[in-house]
Design a protein around this motif. Structure first.
Motif, PDB file in Angstrom:
ATOM      1  N   ASP A 226       0.848  -1.191   0.000  1.00 55.56           N
ATOM      2  CA  ASP A 226       0.000   0.000   0.000  1.00 55.56           C
ATOM      3  C   ASP A 226       0.882   1.238   0.000  1.00 55.56           C
ATOM      4  N   HIS A 227       0.324   2.381   0.428  1.00 56.23           N
ATOM      5  CA  HIS A 227       1.072   3.638   0.417  1.00 56.23           C
ATOM      6  C   HIS A 227       2.245   3.638   1.393  1.00 56.23           C
ATOM      7  N   TYR A 228       2.280   2.699   2.338  1.00 51.15           N
ATOM      8  CA  TYR A 228       3.421   2.637   3.245  1.00 51.15           C
ATOM      9  C   TYR A 228       4.719   2.340   2.496  1.00 51.15           C
ATOM     10  N   TRP A 231       5.746   6.204   1.646  1.00 52.16           N
ATOM     11  CA  TRP A 231       5.968   7.157   2.730  1.00 52.16           C
ATOM     12  C   TRP A 231       6.661   6.544   3.949  1.00 52.16           C
ATOM     13  N   LEU A 264       4.414   3.551  -8.963  1.00 48.15           N
ATOM     14  CA  LEU A 264       3.759   4.496  -8.063  1.00 48.15           C
ATOM     15  C   LEU A 264       3.329   5.764  -8.785  1.00 48.15           C
ATOM     16  N   PRO A 274      -4.257  10.734  -5.355  1.00 50.13           N
ATOM     17  CA  PRO A 274      -3.623   9.421  -5.214  1.00 50.13           C
ATOM     18  C   PRO A 274      -4.687   8.327  -5.269  1.00 50.13           C
ATOM     19  N   LEU A 281      -5.151   6.648   5.034  1.00 52.57           N
ATOM     20  CA  LEU A 281      -5.347   7.541   3.900  1.00 52.57           C
ATOM     21  C   LEU A 281      -5.474   9.001   4.315  1.00 52.57           C
ATOM     22  N   ALA A 287       1.344  10.727   0.053  1.00 54.04           N
ATOM     23  CA  ALA A 287       1.461   9.718  -0.998  1.00 54.04           C
ATOM     24  C   ALA A 287       2.479  10.120  -2.056  1.00 54.04           C
ATOM     25  N   THR A 436      -8.958   6.344  -8.308  1.00 58.56           N
ATOM     26  CA  THR A 436      -8.641   7.701  -7.857  1.00 58.56           C
ATOM     27  C   THR A 436      -9.880   8.580  -7.765  1.00 58.56           C
TER      28      THR A 436
END
Length: 635
Positions: A226-228, A231, A264, A274, A281, A287, A436
């Motif tokens: 995921d977004h982890y 970031w 990404l 994003p 989120l 993101a 999105t």
């Protein structure tokens, strides 16, 4: 002169359409945004500046931890802002953080107005360990203007507090990079020892074990992608290597960041949003932090103007849509406040992990990231399909409407020790597809983009997702997985029940093929599509091609992060034993888009094989099960 943003109290300069023809944002806008967010947050500081007690419901860790979170996460934004300006600090942010550090570390753990909570194991109100990393990075970035000017006694107290992160157990995921970052700071100021070395080695060893390829890490020993990734799992090691000047580590982790940005960067829509997928989120434009970091360090496949288009597009997307309330504070949610988006660990200051996006300000004003003319984002180019076998994801973008869709056949956020419990599935991971412009429906509502087996009135959930492959060709792609349906009510599972799923995409179309095995007598199968709201600019459609008997719409009264209530199309059929089901789905904002019943001319389903003939071109898609194989023939 800066002026208030129409949807936020944040004051920004006038748009600059000369170098930023798409977003209008320049480096000055980024500095102004950081200053505006900091100004709003500092109105809630304690008298000696140690805690920022932002208003709102407390997190599971309690209000004192939340106050530290407010200090630490805003400090990260201030540190990027001041360090990127070569120490210029026109608003005096660093003096406030120095005062707060002095007060917070005087008597840690004490129940008073200013003392910071102690850092303990993740299982014992462990949130301060997360915040220790932001404090450490902030101190490292601003060392000449803050740390080096502190009284030695304050430095010693701060070091002792920070060492708590090295001496306690992190959560079994990206948390190991928090003590890693603390240890990096301690070594940078001459406080390194065997303890810091051991902490860093442990984190990097785990990071290697979590790397799955194609620039993607699992967030722990399971299959959470995921977004982890951007970031946290890329940000911390690459930034650490950049700050330390370690060329070996920079080359190693930078190469992975470069590859990660290949995919990404496609996960931002033409409107700047994003992809709405995964937990946390409410960090919103964080993101884009990996995109900014790639531009800063040179570890990116993107042109500087493209990188700025992506990060500025994300920042503007949220500021334009009310991410800050009338008080200027980032809210818990997506556009505005949205309860279904947040997690129990989130508190009033949690959204300020968005501060990570300001890593881009470490690039000076004359850096190409800021001087190059904006270029289109990847989603603004030709239609794209990108298959990612490593994480089990399939990305689909269409130029006509700027929508990006993510089809999930590999990320489930089920930790290995949990097994396959019948806990309610997580809407942020368990759904088949994300985009999105749409969000998943809330728990308790009808699930969007979901294949459910209904047994004795109970609908199944999708927990552990086991990938079966992904691939593609020119203009098309596929991904496949299987899962064991589990039930939160009644029997937790049905012996032998299994669902194998394949998604094939081309253009805006999504071919959804399922083989259900072992359905018990009296079972029913339902497939839902995208959830959209009334009067929405996007249209959701779902058309049965084979095996489906009924079609209707179902409401989601709690809506999504994009709409206060939603409707979604649904297909249904009775099922027993093995059944093969084929449907065509679409999510589009393209005017005059063709209806789905005219897209496919013929479907043949024979045993374990499906053939779909497309009406728009002389092409046939073949999907075979056991093992899964997908081919496309033209002519």
């Amino acid at each position: 002169m800066n002026r208030p943003h129409p949807n936020s109290p944040v004051e920004l300069p006038a748009d600059d359409r000369s170098t930023s023809p798409v977003t209008g944002y320049t480096r000055a806008h980024w500095e102004a945004a950081a200053d505006g967010l900091l100004k709003a947050a500092w109105q809630w500081a304690t008298p000696n500046s140690a805690l920022l007690d932002l208003p709102g419901r407390p997190s599971a860790s309690g209000v004192r931890s939340d106050g530290l979170e407010g200090y630490a996460r805003t400090f990260l934004a201030a540190a990027f802002r001041v360090a990127g300006a070569g120490g210029k600090d026109p608003h005096g942010w660093l003096d406030r953080y120095a005062d707060g550090l002095t007060a917070g570390t005087r008597t840690p753990g004490r129940d008073d107005t200013e003392s910071w909570p102690l850092i303990r194991d993740h299982s014992v109100f462990g949130q301060p360990m997360v915040e220790s990393a932001s404090v450490a990075i902030g101190l490292r970035l601003t060392r000449p203007w803050l740390w080096d000017r502190l009284d030695p006694a304050v430095q010693d107290r701060a070091v002792e507090w920070l060492r708590g992160a090295l001496r306690h157990t992190p959560a079994p995921n990206n948390w190991y990079l928090f003590p890693y970052s603390v240890a990096g700071f301690l070594e940078s100021v001459g406080r390194g020892d065997a303890e810091t070395a051991r902490t860093r080695e442990r984190a990097l060893d785990l990071l290697e074990s979590w790397y799955r390829g194609q620039g993607w890490y699992a967030d722990g020993d399971g299959r959470a992608f995921d977004h982890y990734n951007g970031w946290a799992l890329h940000l911390y090691p690459v930034l650490d290597a950049h700050l330390s000047g370690d060329s070996e580590l920079s080359a190693h982790y930078g190469a992975r960041l470069r590859e990660h940005l290949e995919s990404l960067s496609l996960l931002f829509g033409g409107d700047g949003a994003p992809i709405h997928f995964g937990r946390s989120l409410s960090y919103r434009f964080a993101a884009g932090s990996a995109v900014g970091l790639g531009a800063l360090t040179g570890h990116t496949p993107l042109a500087p103007g493209t990188s700025r288009r992506v990060i500025s597009g994300a920042l503007r997307y949220f500021l334009d849509r009310g991410a800050t309330g009338t008080d200027g504070l980032l809210s818990l949610g997506w556009h505005g406040t949205h309860d279904a988006t947040i997690q129990p660990y989130s508190g009033p200051a949690s959204p300020y992990w968005a501060s990570k996006a300001f890593v881009s300000l470490l690039a000076p004003a004359d850096h190409p990231l800021w001087t190059a003319t904006e270029e289109p984002a990847p989603s603004e180019g030709p239609d794209r399909v990108l298959a990612l076998p490593a994480p089990g994801l399939l990305v689909q973008s269409t130029r006509a409407d700027g929508i990006v869709r993510l089809h999930n056949h590999g990320s489930d956020h089920v930790r290995p020790h949990e097994g396959e419990s019948a806990v309610q599935d997580d809407p942020l991971y368990s759904r088949q597809s994300y985009s999105t412009v749409t969000g998943p429906t809330a728990r308790g509502n009808a699930a969007d983009n979901h294949l459910a087996v209904v047994v004795d009135g109970a609908r199944s959930g999708r927990r552990a997702i086991r990938p079966l492959g992904a691939g593609g060709g020119d203009g098309w792609g596929w991904a496949a997985s299987w899962h064991r349906p589990v039930f939160a009510g009644g029997a937790p599972m049905v012996p032998g029940l299994r669902v194998e799923s394949v998604t094939v995409v081309r253009g805006r179309y999504e071919l959804r093929v399922h083989r259900v095995l072992g359905a018990p007598p009296g079972a029913r199968v339902e497939q839902t599509g995208w959830a959209t709201g009334p009067g929405s600019a996007v249209a959701s459609a779902l058309h049965g091609l084979h095996g489906w008997e009924s079609q209707d719409e179902v409401r989601a009264p709690q809506g999504t992060a994009y709409t206060p209530w939603a409707v979604l199309p649904r297909l249904g059929t009775e099922a027993e034993g093995s059944v093969l089901l084929v449907a065509l789905a679409s999510l589009t904002a393209e005017p005059g888009a063709a209806v789905l019943d005219a897209v496919v001319s013929r479907v043949n389903a024979d045993g374990d094989t499906v053939e779909v003939c497309w009406a728009e071109e002389a092409a046939t898609t073949r999907i075979g099960f056991g093992p899964v194989e997908v081919t496309v023939e033209h002519g």
